[in-house]
Motif scaffolding. Structure first.
Motif, PDB file in Angstrom:
ATOM      1  N   UNK A 226       0.395   4.250  -2.685  1.00  0.00           N
ATOM      2  CA  UNK A 226       1.738   2.919  -3.273  1.00  0.00           C
ATOM      3  C   UNK A 226       1.301   2.436  -4.797  1.00  0.00           C
ATOM      4  N   UNK A 227       2.344   1.925  -5.382  1.00  0.00           N
ATOM      5  CA  UNK A 227       2.162   1.468  -6.385  1.00  0.00           C
ATOM      6  C   UNK A 227       1.415  -0.181  -6.672  1.00  0.00           C
ATOM      7  N   UNK A 228       0.253  -0.040  -7.375  1.00  0.00           N
ATOM      8  CA  UNK A 228      -0.071  -1.433  -8.014  1.00  0.00           C
ATOM      9  C   UNK A 228       1.150  -2.807  -8.586  1.00  0.00           C
ATOM     10  N   UNK A 229       1.745  -3.039  -8.300  1.00  0.00           N
ATOM     11  CA  UNK A 229       2.142  -3.685  -8.796  1.00  0.00           C
ATOM     12  C   UNK A 229       2.358  -5.378  -8.802  1.00  0.00           C
ATOM     13  N   UNK A 230       0.629  -5.765  -8.933  1.00  0.00           N
ATOM     14  CA  UNK A 230       0.816  -6.977  -8.751  1.00  0.00           C
ATOM     15  C   UNK A 230       0.343  -7.631 -10.511  1.00  0.00           C
ATOM     16  N   UNK A 231       0.449  -9.130 -10.554  1.00  0.00           N
ATOM     17  CA  UNK A 231       0.845  -9.884 -11.781  1.00  0.00           C
ATOM     18  C   UNK A 231      -0.846  -9.434 -13.196  1.00  0.00           C
ATOM     19  N   UNK A 232      -2.459  -9.293 -12.348  1.00  0.00           N
ATOM     20  CA  UNK A 232      -3.117  -8.474 -12.687  1.00  0.00           C
ATOM     21  C   UNK A 232      -2.539  -7.493 -13.726  1.00  0.00           C
ATOM     22  N   UNK A 233      -2.358  -6.508 -12.524  1.00  0.00           N
ATOM     23  CA  UNK A 233      -2.409  -5.010 -13.545  1.00  0.00           C
ATOM     24  C   UNK A 233      -0.844  -4.999 -14.622  1.00  0.00           C
ATOM     25  N   UNK A 234      -0.502  -5.991 -14.428  1.00  0.00           N
ATOM     26  CA  UNK A 234       0.694  -5.773 -14.845  1.00  0.00           C
ATOM     27  C   UNK A 234       0.371  -6.604 -16.412  1.00  0.00           C
ATOM     28  N   UNK A 235      -0.717  -7.101 -16.681  1.00  0.00           N
ATOM     29  CA  UNK A 235      -1.891  -7.726 -17.615  1.00  0.00           C
ATOM     30  C   UNK A 235      -2.249  -5.872 -17.942  1.00  0.00           C
ATOM     31  N   UNK A 236      -2.719  -5.475 -17.321  1.00  0.00           N
ATOM     32  CA  UNK A 236      -4.213  -4.459 -18.312  1.00  0.00           C
ATOM     33  C   UNK A 236      -3.169  -3.243 -18.604  1.00  0.00           C
ATOM     34  N   UNK A 237      -0.975  -3.669 -18.602  1.00  0.00           N
ATOM     35  CA  UNK A 237      -1.643  -2.261 -19.276  1.00  0.00           C
ATOM     36  C   UNK A 237      -0.229  -2.548 -19.367  1.00  0.00           C
ATOM     37  N   UNK A 238       1.046  -1.248 -19.654  1.00  0.00           N
ATOM     38  CA  UNK A 238       2.332  -1.477 -19.194  1.00  0.00           C
ATOM     39  C   UNK A 238       2.470  -0.478 -18.117  1.00  0.00           C
ATOM     40  N   UNK A 239       1.656   0.491 -17.856  1.00  0.00           N
ATOM     41  CA  UNK A 239       2.207   1.355 -16.371  1.00  0.00           C
ATOM     42  C   UNK A 239       0.822   0.215 -15.661  1.00  0.00           C
ATOM     43  N   UNK A 240       1.972   0.769 -14.260  1.00  0.00           N
ATOM     44  CA  UNK A 240       0.810   0.147 -12.893  1.00  0.00           C
ATOM     45  C   UNK A 240       0.397   1.187 -12.815  1.00  0.00           C
ATOM     46  N   UNK A 241      -1.056   1.137 -11.686  1.00  0.00           N
ATOM     47  CA  UNK A 241      -2.033   1.989 -11.003  1.00  0.00           C
ATOM     48  C   UNK A 241      -0.834   2.254  -9.879  1.00  0.00           C
ATOM     49  N   UNK A 242      -1.603   3.707  -9.788  1.00  0.00           N
ATOM     50  CA  UNK A 242      -1.244   4.366  -8.226  1.00  0.00           C
ATOM     51  C   UNK A 242      -2.006   4.895  -7.699  1.00  0.00           C
ATOM     52  N   UNK A 243      -2.702   3.905  -6.004  1.00  0.00           N
ATOM     53  CA  UNK A 243      -3.683   4.842  -5.125  1.00  0.00           C
ATOM     54  C   UNK A 243      -2.810   5.369  -4.163  1.00  0.00           C
ATOM     55  N   UNK A 244      -3.821   6.478  -4.210  1.00  0.00           N
ATOM     56  CA  UNK A 244      -4.228   7.405  -2.710  1.00  0.00           C
ATOM     57  C   UNK A 244      -4.882   7.187  -2.029  1.00  0.00           C
ATOM     58  N   UNK A 245      -5.167   7.131  -0.430  1.00  0.00           N
ATOM     59  CA  UNK A 245      -6.294   7.371   0.270  1.00  0.00           C
ATOM     60  C   UNK A 245      -5.885   8.565   0.689  1.00  0.00           C
ATOM     61  N   UNK A 246      -6.971   9.724   0.949  1.00  0.00           N
ATOM     62  CA  UNK A 246      -6.624  11.029   1.803  1.00  0.00           C
ATOM     63  C   UNK A 246      -7.634  10.942   2.786  1.00  0.00           C
ATOM     64  N   UNK A 247      -7.646  10.942   4.266  1.00  0.00           N
ATOM     65  CA  UNK A 247      -8.222  10.626   5.661  1.00  0.00           C
ATOM     66  C   UNK A 247      -9.334  12.100   5.184  1.00  0.00           C
ATOM     67  N   UNK A 248      -9.110  13.469   5.129  1.00  0.00           N
ATOM     68  CA  UNK A 248     -10.094  14.081   5.597  1.00  0.00           C
ATOM     69  C   UNK A 248     -10.985  13.998   4.189  1.00  0.00           C
ATOM     70  N   UNK A 249     -12.262  14.498   4.598  1.00  0.00           N
ATOM     71  CA  UNK A 249     -13.026  15.336   2.933  1.00  0.00           C
ATOM     72  C   UNK A 249     -12.923  16.464   2.930  1.00  0.00           C
ATOM     73  N   UNK A 250     -12.074  16.879   1.523  1.00  0.00           N
ATOM     74  CA  UNK A 250     -12.166  18.287   1.745  1.00  0.00           C
ATOM     75  C   UNK A 250     -12.815  18.355  -0.143  1.00  0.00           C
ATOM     76  N   UNK A 251     -13.519  19.879   0.187  1.00  0.00           N
ATOM     77  CA  UNK A 251     -13.677  20.386  -1.025  1.00  0.00           C
ATOM     78  C   UNK A 251     -12.807  21.737  -1.489  1.00  0.00           C
TER      79      UNK A 251
END
Length: 251
Positions: A226-251
């Motif tokens: 998901x895109x983290x489109x918070x007001x705080x993130x908007x104050x941090x940069x001109x890009x919103x951060x993108x967060x991803x979560x993975x269930x499996x440990x993989x190496x």
């Protein structure tokens, strides 16, 4: 298995002066690894690491890509093919997690810069093929549109519109298609089909420039993106951060 959380974020021109907003955003996300673009100021990156409880951080001299890690990484390297403006960041997290490749492709929307991005992605894919063994992720600021997505030229800053006109008013968006053709899935589209996913600019989001890609056979490991489109993130940069979560440990 223990989930693995990845954040990718272009913090704009080193992030200096916006550290509080960046720290507040990252602290809330509780990522295992943060891949940073435009992380050109080592002092800022170190400051972010200390304030967010990360045990390891890194930047490379005069390169865009940096990282923050909650546990020590097993391997980290910057690879800069001759055709690339920025080096790619390769990182293998300690304690499990996917083999990561951080990306920051050339900027500006124009036909000739899209051609350059195509060459940069080809070099990236060659690097990944030579280095990755098993599950891996490509993530970062690709500075381009995915196939089928639309660029509203009228919403671009006036200084950037001439580049579109000089391209004949049309750009063939081929960079992301090349990644898809290589067998990767667009993590955001897998997790949130039908949503825009705009990441840029934070004051008027209308373009998706930031991506998380994973090999198509591994899409079942992706539990969120998901895109983290918070007001705080908007104050941090001109890009919103993108967060991803993975269930499996993989190496």
């Amino acid at each position: 298995m223990t989930p693995f959380r990845l954040v990718t974020w272009n913090i704009r021109e080193g992030g200096r002066g916006r550290e509080d907003a960046i720290v507040a955003t990252l602290a809330a996300l509780k990522a295992d690894v943060v891949l940073l673009q435009e992380a050109t100021d080592p002092v800022v990156v170190e400051h972010l690491a200390h304030r967010t409880g990360m045990v390891q951080w890194g930047t490379s001299h005069r390169q865009s890509l940096g990282f923050l890690a909650r546990v020590p990484v097993r391997e980290v390297a910057w690879h800069r093919p001759r055709v690339s403006r920025h080096a790619f960041l390769e990182l293998v997290p300690g304690g499990g997690g996917p083999h990561l490749f951080g990306v920051h492709l050339s900027a500006v929307h124009a036909a000739w810069t899209e051609r350059r991005r195509v060459h940069e992605v080809r070099a990236l894919l060659r690097t990944v093929a030579a280095r990755a063994s098993g599950f891996h992720v490509l993530a970062g600021d690709f500075n381009t549109l995915a196939p089928g997505e639309w660029l509203d030229v009228q919403r671009l800053p006036l200084r950037l519109r001439p580049f579109i006109w000089m391209s004949g008013g049309h750009i063939r968006w081929r960079t992301i298609q090349q990644v898809l053709d290589a067998g990767y899935a667009d993590g955001y589209r897998v997790a949130r089909p039908g949503e825009t996913g705009f990441t840029f600019p934070t004051w008027q989001p209308h373009i998706r420039l930031d991506y998380v890609f994973l090999p198509s056979p591994g899409v079942a490991t992706l539990t969120a993106c998901e895109v983290v489109s918070s007001d705080t993130a908007a104050r941090g940069s001109d890009h919103f951060p993108l967060v991803a979560e993975f269930a499996a440990e993989a190496g």
